[in-house]
Scaffold this active site. Structure first.
Site, PDB file in Angstrom:
ATOM      1  N   ARG A  98       0.446  -5.718   6.477  1.00 49.92           N
ATOM      2  CA  ARG A  98      -0.351  -5.753   5.256  1.00 49.92           C
ATOM      3  C   ARG A  98      -1.220  -4.487   5.156  1.00 49.92           C
ATOM      4  NH1 ARG A  98      -0.679  -8.267   0.330  1.00 49.92           N
ATOM      5  NH2 ARG A  98      -2.695  -9.247  -0.089  1.00 49.92           N
ATOM      6  N   THR A 371       6.248  -8.644  -6.170  1.00 49.70           N
ATOM      7  CA  THR A 371       6.514  -8.631  -4.759  1.00 49.70           C
ATOM      8  C   THR A 371       8.010  -8.849  -4.637  1.00 49.70           C
ATOM      9  OG1 THR A 371       4.303  -9.474  -4.372  1.00 49.70           O
ATOM     10  CG2 THR A 371       5.926  -9.996  -2.679  1.00 49.70           C
ATOM     11  N   THR A 389       5.457  -5.899  -0.725  1.00 55.35           N
ATOM     12  CA  THR A 389       4.856  -5.774  -2.051  1.00 55.35           C
ATOM     13  C   THR A 389       4.059  -4.500  -2.250  1.00 55.35           C
ATOM     14  OG1 THR A 389       3.538  -6.990  -3.682  1.00 55.35           O
ATOM     15  CG2 THR A 389       2.672  -6.928  -1.455  1.00 55.35           C
ATOM     16  N   ASN A 391       1.814  -5.192  -4.717  1.00 57.06           N
ATOM     17  CA  ASN A 391       0.986  -6.110  -5.489  1.00 57.06           C
ATOM     18  C   ASN A 391       1.529  -6.201  -6.912  1.00 57.06           C
ATOM     19  OD1 ASN A 391      -0.926  -8.040  -5.889  1.00 57.06           O
ATOM     20  ND2 ASN A 391      -2.516  -6.622  -6.512  1.00 57.06           N
ATOM     21  N   ASP A 413      -6.369  -7.837  -4.360  1.00 58.06           N
ATOM     22  CA  ASP A 413      -6.222  -9.133  -3.684  1.00 58.06           C
ATOM     23  C   ASP A 413      -7.495  -9.534  -2.921  1.00 58.06           C
ATOM     24  OD1 ASP A 413      -3.824 -10.029  -4.563  1.00 58.06           O
ATOM     25  OD2 ASP A 413      -2.664  -9.431  -2.814  1.00 58.06           O
ATOM     26  N   SER A 442      -3.493 -12.633   1.339  1.00 51.29           N
ATOM     27  CA  SER A 442      -2.199 -12.631   0.646  1.00 51.29           C
ATOM     28  C   SER A 442      -1.705 -14.057   0.444  1.00 51.29           C
ATOM     29  CB  SER A 442      -1.196 -11.872   1.511  1.00 51.29           C
ATOM     30  OG  SER A 442       0.104 -11.996   0.995  1.00 51.29           O
ATOM     31  N   SER A 443      -0.722 -14.200  -0.439  1.00 55.97           N
ATOM     32  CA  SER A 443      -0.036 -15.493  -0.583  1.00 55.97           C
ATOM     33  C   SER A 443       1.406 -15.415  -0.097  1.00 55.97           C
ATOM     34  CB  SER A 443      -0.019 -15.919  -2.056  1.00 55.97           C
ATOM     35  OG  SER A 443      -1.319 -16.079  -2.536  1.00 55.97           O
ATOM     36  N   GLY A 463       5.799 -13.488  -6.386  1.00 56.86           N
ATOM     37  CA  GLY A 463       5.153 -14.334  -7.391  1.00 56.86           C
ATOM     38  C   GLY A 463       3.669 -14.550  -7.195  1.00 56.86           C
ATOM     39  N   GLY A 464       2.997 -13.705  -6.394  1.00 60.72           N
ATOM     40  CA  GLY A 464       1.546 -13.867  -6.232  1.00 60.72           C
ATOM     41  C   GLY A 464       1.216 -15.273  -5.762  1.00 60.72           C
TER      42      GLY A 464
HETATM   43  N1  GLY Z   1      -0.115  -9.179  -3.604  1.00 58.69           N
HETATM   44  C1  GLY Z   1       0.274 -10.512  -3.640  1.00 58.69           C
HETATM   45  C2  GLY Z   1       0.006 -11.232  -2.364  1.00 58.69           C
HETATM   46  O1  GLY Z   1      -0.043 -10.621  -1.324  1.00 58.69           O
HETATM   47  O2  GLY Z   1      -0.175 -12.404  -2.396  1.00 58.69           O
END
Ligand code: GLY
Length: 560
Positions: A98, A371, A389, A391, A413, A442-443, A463-464
């Site tokens: 990340r 992503t 990603t 983002n 984020d 993050s998700s 998809g965030g």
């Molecule tokens: N940028 C989307 C995530 O990391 O959740």
């Protein structure tokens, strides 16, 4: 630099592929290896590495670099991601590559003097960019698991960037939107053209040069030397914060996976700084307290209960999740069975919890859009699940002058102000506040499932915030509703994230007008969207691989 060639590149490419499908699914019972990704050319790069005797980790590296070329809205070298790996002997590991906040970041860096958020600063400015982690991540994966030489894994991406590749309709449309909406694209950049059409070929010589440096010098080809100089200059000329010191100090980290069990399946997923593994665990463990199979797929009861579960989980996310290197995340408490039983007891089958009446759980804190995802299995039995990603789509829209790669806007984020929603509408607080060198929450939820000790499923999605609920629902589709992997991946989805207090539903669900009337009668607020996520998954049954590439995009299964 864009040149237009009308010769049929796809013909040339696909005519050299022996055993590959151009559809979104593959049920070839004889396949030994499989790659499912967001782009046919990236899937082909991966399968060719596997054909050469590479393993799933080798293919992962090659696909990541190929996506940086053919899928620039999310594939990247200027972003970051998470990697979940299960080797043939059942050992699992997860890598966090990340992005990090630059060393001179401050908590209030996106606020004006009256403490109001300055619109778009965390999204479309040089301050939006986190220190990229992708190249260090790939080098680390290669060090630990690589079988083929590094150079062979980067070369296919160089070939695509140098020799050009044909745009699909979706990719041409995305580039047109990118060039119009961000309105900041340097007209000399490799990605600029008045109008792109399906079948146009795109050539990326600057990106190719950067990839050659990475091929020849690994980490040093990106974090020092020419590429680093160009990146640091891009920042210093435009008010960005990333310095050479940031690049020198960036390190990806091997972390312990988040593991849970659901109806005889072992679920291996990403731990913080992704919220994916913890929230997926919460959702599955709460789901266990309801007879979803008896309720029926997309019945009023199943949508209602799963929505309530999603709300409760996202309330915990907002309060408790952040970078564990900076904030004591109460991981054990959040996935504790008794706690989740208590949480699920709040759900009433006949009435709807208002988000304003839901709060995150309280613990003793002494314990602790765009992503892309791809899934790979090899002939040795190794499996790889990677989500990566920039983002937003095309990240910050900033292309490093001279180096030809796009930079992320991952700083958005962070919780840039308590309660202020990020681009996915997610809110947060102290746990996810901006701090120097911290990773933003993050998700992303790259996930691997085992059944009876054997590999069962590999999945993930872009998809965030909707990533977590899409992975949750895809697992439920297979485990509770006995769907094939294509059905599970392509079924319409719904999503609730606590705030805003609404269910996002894909339009196909709206076709059931009776269901919609009943959901409204239960006081659910509904927001219909055309499409969410692109789940790319592989299911293993009786030692056979079944691929599911989401038909919402160009996603593609390759196998041999
Ligand atoms: N940028 C989307 C995530 O990391 O959740």
């Amino acid at each position: 630099m864009i040149k237009i060639f009308r010769i049929n590149f796809l013909f040339l490419i696909f005519s050299s592929i022996s055993c590959s499908q151009t559809s979104n699914s593959a049920n070839n019972l004889d396949s030994k290896s499989m790659v499912v990704s967001a782009h046919p050319l990236a899937s082909e790069v991966g399968i060719n590495i596997l054909k050469k005797g590479g393993n799933a980790a080798d293919a992962t590296i090659a696909v990541q670099f190929a996506l940086a070329v053919v899928y620039p809205s999310a594939g990247n070298i200027g972003g970051g991601g998470f990697f979940v790996y299960r080797s043939k002997d059942g050992q699992c590991s997860t890598l966090d590559f990340r992005e990090k906040a630059p060393l001179t970041s401050t908590r209030d860096m996106y606020l004006d003097s009256s403490n109001n958020v300055i619109k778009n600063l965390s999204l479309y400015s040089h301050l939006a960019v986190g220190v990229p982690g992708t190249v260090d991540g790939m080098v680390n994966i290669h060090k630990k698991y690589g079988q083929l030489p590094w150079k062979e894994l980067v070369q296919p991406a160089i070939d695509l960037a140098t020799n050009g590749f044909e745009l699909t309709r979706l990719e041409a449309n995305k580039l047109n939107r990118f060039n119009k909406t961000k309105g900041k694209i340097n007209k000399n950049s490799e990605y600029y053209k008045e109008h792109f059409s399906e079948g146009d070929s795109i050539f990326l010589p600057q990106l190719s040069k950067t990839l050659i440096l990475i091929r020849d010098h690994k980490r040093a080809g990106f974090y020092s030397g020419e590429t680093a100089e160009m990146l640091v200059k891009e920042m210093s000329l435009n008010g960005g914060k990333i310095t050479q010191q940031d690049l020198d100090s960036y390190q990806s980290i091997w972390r312990d996976p988040t593991i849970c069990f659901y109806k005889g399946h072992k679920i291996i997923s990403m731990s913080p700084p992704s919220s994916g593994g913890i929230l997926l665990t919460q959702m599955l463990k709460m789901a266990e307290h309801f007879p979803l199979r008896d309720f029926g797929f997309h019945s009023l009861k199943s949508i209602h209960v799963m929505t309530e579960i999603e709300k409760l989980s996202f309330a915990d996310r907002a309060k408790h999740l952040g970078d564990p290197d900076f904030y004591k995340v109460p991981e054990k408490s959040l996935i504790d069975s008794l706690y989740l039983l208590e949480r699920s007891n709040k759900i009433n089958i006949d009435s709807t919890l208002l988000s304003s009446g839901i709060y995150a759980g309280e613990f003793n804190l002494n314990e602790s859009e765009e992503t892309t995802h791809f899934s790979i299995v090899d002939e040795y039995g190794n499996a790889s699940s990677l989500t990566t990603t920039l983002n937003g789509s095309f990240g910050s829209g900033i292309i490093v002058d001279g180096a030809g790669f796009l930079l992320n806007n991952e700083m958005d984020d962070f919780s840039i102000q308590p309660g202020y929603p990020n681009m996915y509408g997610l809110i947060g607080g102290e746990a996810n506040a901006v701090e120097p060198s911290k990773r933003m929450l993050s998700s992303m939820t790259p996930t691997i499932l085992e059944k009876d000790g054997n590999l069962f499923m590999v999945l993930g999605t872009p998809g965030g915030s909707t990533i977590i609920t899409a992975v949750f629902q895809t697992i439920i589709n297979v485990v509770d509703y006995d769907m094939s992997i294509e059905q599970a991946v392509n079924s319409p989805r719904f999503h609730h994230q606590w705030y805003p207090d609404e269910i996002k539903l894909e339009k196909d669900i709206a076709k059931d007008s009776n269901l919609i009337i009943q959901l409204k009668a239960m006081n659910h607020q509904l927001n219909f969207v055309s499409s969410m996520n692109r789940v790319d998954a592989i299911l293993v049954k009786k030692n056979k691989y079944f691929g599911g590439a989401d038909n919402r995009g160009d996603d593609h299964v390759s196998f041999f």
